[in-house]
Design a protein around this motif. Structure first.
Motif, PDB file in Angstrom:
ATOM      1  N   MET A  23     -17.816 -18.229 -17.642  1.00  0.00           N
ATOM      2  CA  MET A  23     -17.429 -18.168 -16.222  1.00  0.00           C
ATOM      3  C   MET A  23     -17.466 -16.739 -15.707  1.00  0.00           C
ATOM      4  SD  MET A  23     -14.264 -20.879 -16.132  1.00  0.00           S
ATOM      5  CE  MET A  23     -13.919 -20.391 -14.442  1.00  0.00           C
ATOM      6  N   GLY A  24     -16.990 -15.819 -16.523  1.00  0.00           N
ATOM      7  CA  GLY A  24     -17.000 -14.419 -16.105  1.00  0.00           C
ATOM      8  C   GLY A  24     -18.410 -13.898 -15.883  1.00  0.00           C
ATOM      9  N   ILE A 287     -18.043 -11.225   2.357  1.00  0.00           N
ATOM     10  CA  ILE A 287     -17.946 -11.667   0.969  1.00  0.00           C
ATOM     11  C   ILE A 287     -16.756 -11.031   0.265  1.00  0.00           C
ATOM     12  CG2 ILE A 287     -20.434 -12.032   0.790  1.00  0.00           C
ATOM     13  CD1 ILE A 287     -20.591  -9.360  -0.689  1.00  0.00           C
ATOM     14  N   THR A 288     -15.834 -10.453   1.021  1.00  0.00           N
ATOM     15  CA  THR A 288     -14.661  -9.821   0.413  1.00  0.00           C
ATOM     16  C   THR A 288     -13.869 -10.787  -0.456  1.00  0.00           C
ATOM     17  OG1 THR A 288     -14.530  -8.275   2.266  1.00  0.00           O
ATOM     18  CG2 THR A 288     -12.563  -8.510   0.881  1.00  0.00           C
ATOM     19  N   LEU A 293     -12.089 -12.351  -5.917  1.00  0.00           N
ATOM     20  CA  LEU A 293     -11.987 -13.399  -6.932  1.00  0.00           C
ATOM     21  C   LEU A 293     -12.616 -12.951  -8.248  1.00  0.00           C
ATOM     22  CD1 LEU A 293     -11.317 -16.282  -7.784  1.00  0.00           C
ATOM     23  CD2 LEU A 293     -13.513 -17.002  -6.828  1.00  0.00           C
ATOM     24  N   VAL A 294     -13.767 -12.291  -8.172  1.00  0.00           N
ATOM     25  CA  VAL A 294     -14.429 -11.810  -9.388  1.00  0.00           C
ATOM     26  C   VAL A 294     -13.550 -10.788 -10.097  1.00  0.00           C
ATOM     27  CG1 VAL A 294     -16.427 -10.572 -10.264  1.00  0.00           C
ATOM     28  CG2 VAL A 294     -16.719 -12.287  -8.489  1.00  0.00           C
ATOM     29  N   ALA A 321     -13.679  -5.073 -15.748  1.00  0.00           N
ATOM     30  CA  ALA A 321     -12.732  -4.848 -14.662  1.00  0.00           C
ATOM     31  C   ALA A 321     -12.784  -3.406 -14.173  1.00  0.00           C
ATOM     32  CB  ALA A 321     -11.316  -5.201 -15.121  1.00  0.00           C
ATOM     33  N   ALA A 322     -12.913  -2.455 -15.106  1.00  0.00           N
ATOM     34  CA  ALA A 322     -12.973  -1.048 -14.715  1.00  0.00           C
ATOM     35  C   ALA A 322     -14.230  -0.755 -13.899  1.00  0.00           C
ATOM     36  CB  ALA A 322     -12.922  -0.158 -15.960  1.00  0.00           C
ATOM     37  N   VAL A 323     -15.385  -1.284 -14.370  1.00  0.00           N
ATOM     38  CA  VAL A 323     -16.637  -1.074 -13.630  1.00  0.00           C
ATOM     39  C   VAL A 323     -16.572  -1.732 -12.266  1.00  0.00           C
ATOM     40  CG1 VAL A 323     -19.115  -1.578 -13.622  1.00  0.00           C
ATOM     41  CG2 VAL A 323     -18.001  -0.819 -15.732  1.00  0.00           C
TER      42      VAL A 323
END
Length: 342
Positions: A23-24, A287-288, A293-294, A321-323
């Motif tokens: 999913m990620g 698309i915010t 959500l991502v 998450a950091a990128v």
């Protein structure tokens, strides 16, 4: 990065981790596409959400009835802006109406003029020309003499003084269409008129952040709602004696967006048999929510990896998450492509 992370994370992953990782990856790809669209300020027609239905009896109960429109009928769809503008002028205020070409600024100004004149007020409604010509036009509409006692024409400076004196002594309104096209010196004179509280309405497309434009409050005209664009198209089609099917109206409305002038132009293009794609309107897809959500998914993946002692998933989620947060912050700080006031 996604492919490497997936290979590293396969060993020792339980089914839940594999599902989360899949999913990620999918959401990351969607985010990449969304970020590219965002940086280019991709224009997409949101009129596809609307499909007019007027021909079927079964569909009548689900949609509003087709409006009864008379060819040539004049209708104001910006009643709130009309009331707000009129109230501001009557309070000796000034207001700027900004919007893209064809958004209805001139139509709104004409409605303001009609309303003020119906109440017995004097109004000068002018369009861009040379400074001397505009001053003469204002003087003519206010019945201000343009010659001295000797019959000589007044200079531009004397006309400015005469108009300023008239506005100080009388309740009158100055309305200027396409003010962004006026000479800078003329706009500076308008700024001087504001110092004596002369009421004025300016209409402009992409006004610069200088002189009179930065001194007065503004109303940004938003795109018209879908029902209004549909009515404009139906009226334009009736004036040209052509019949448009619901599917044709939907396609034309997609080209017009919320711009009334583009709505009429789209009908003209259909009348002439022109096959055109795309449009000139300014509408953007936000698309915010998808990006947020991502980001949440990446953070959740990190915590799942921590809770299941899955080091690969924990590391992948943290790096992703950091990128993601870094790119999001970078895109947020980028200047927008379109600035209505520059």
């Amino acid at each position: 990065m996604l492919a490497t992370g997936a290979i590293v994370a396969v060993n020792g992953l339980n089914p839940l981790s594999l599902l989360t990782l899949g999913m990620g990856g999918i959401l990351a790809l969607l985010a990449a596409v969304g970020r590219r669209s965002w940086t280019r300020s991709l224009r997409v027609a949101i009129a596809s959400k609307f499909t007019p239905k007027v021909s079927s009896l079964d569909e009548t109960a689900l949609t509003e009835p087709e409006p009864d429109i008379t060819p040539g009928e004049f209708k104001i769809y910006r009643q709130a802006e009309l009331n707000r503008t009129t109230a501001s002028l009557l309070a000796n205020g000034a207001i700027l109406i900004a919007g893209e070409d064809g958004s209805g600024k001139s139509v709104l100004a004409s409605a303001v003029v009609e309303k003020l004149q119906a109440d017995g007020y004097m109004v000068a409604f002018i369009e861009p020309a040379t400074p001397k010509q505009m001053l003469l036009e204002i003087a003519h509409q206010f019945d201000i003499p343009t010659e001295n006692l000797e019959g000589k024409a007044l200079t531009a400076d004397k006309l400015q003084v005469a108009i300023a004196t008239f506005l100080e002594e009388n309740t009158a309104f100055l309305i200027l269409d396409d003010a962004h096209c006026c000479d800078a010196k003329f706009r500076m004179w308008l700024k001087q008129l504001r110092r004596i509280d002369a009421p004025m309405l300016l209409l402009a497309t992409d006004p610069p952040r200088t002189d009179i434009f930065i001194n007065i409050p503004r109303i940004e005209l938003k795109p018209l709602p879908e029902y209004a664009i549909r009515e404009i198209m139906i009226q334009a089609a009736a004036e040209r004696a052509i019949a448009l099917k619901p599917s044709e109206l939907s396609k034309l409305q997609e080209r017009a967006g919320g711009n009334p002038m583009l709505a009429s132009r789209a009908v003209d293009e259909e009348y002439l048999g022109l096959e055109l794609e795309g449009a000139d309107h300014r509408r953007y897809f936000d698309i915010t929510p998808l990006i947020l959500l991502v980001g949440v998914v990446f953070v959740v993946m990190r915590f799942i990896g921590l809770g299941t002692n899955d080091q690969a998933l924990y590391i992948f989620g943290g790096i992703a998450a950091a990128v993601f947060l870094g790119l999001s912050r970078l895109l947020y700080n980028l200047p927008p492509e379109d600035r209505r006031i520059r």
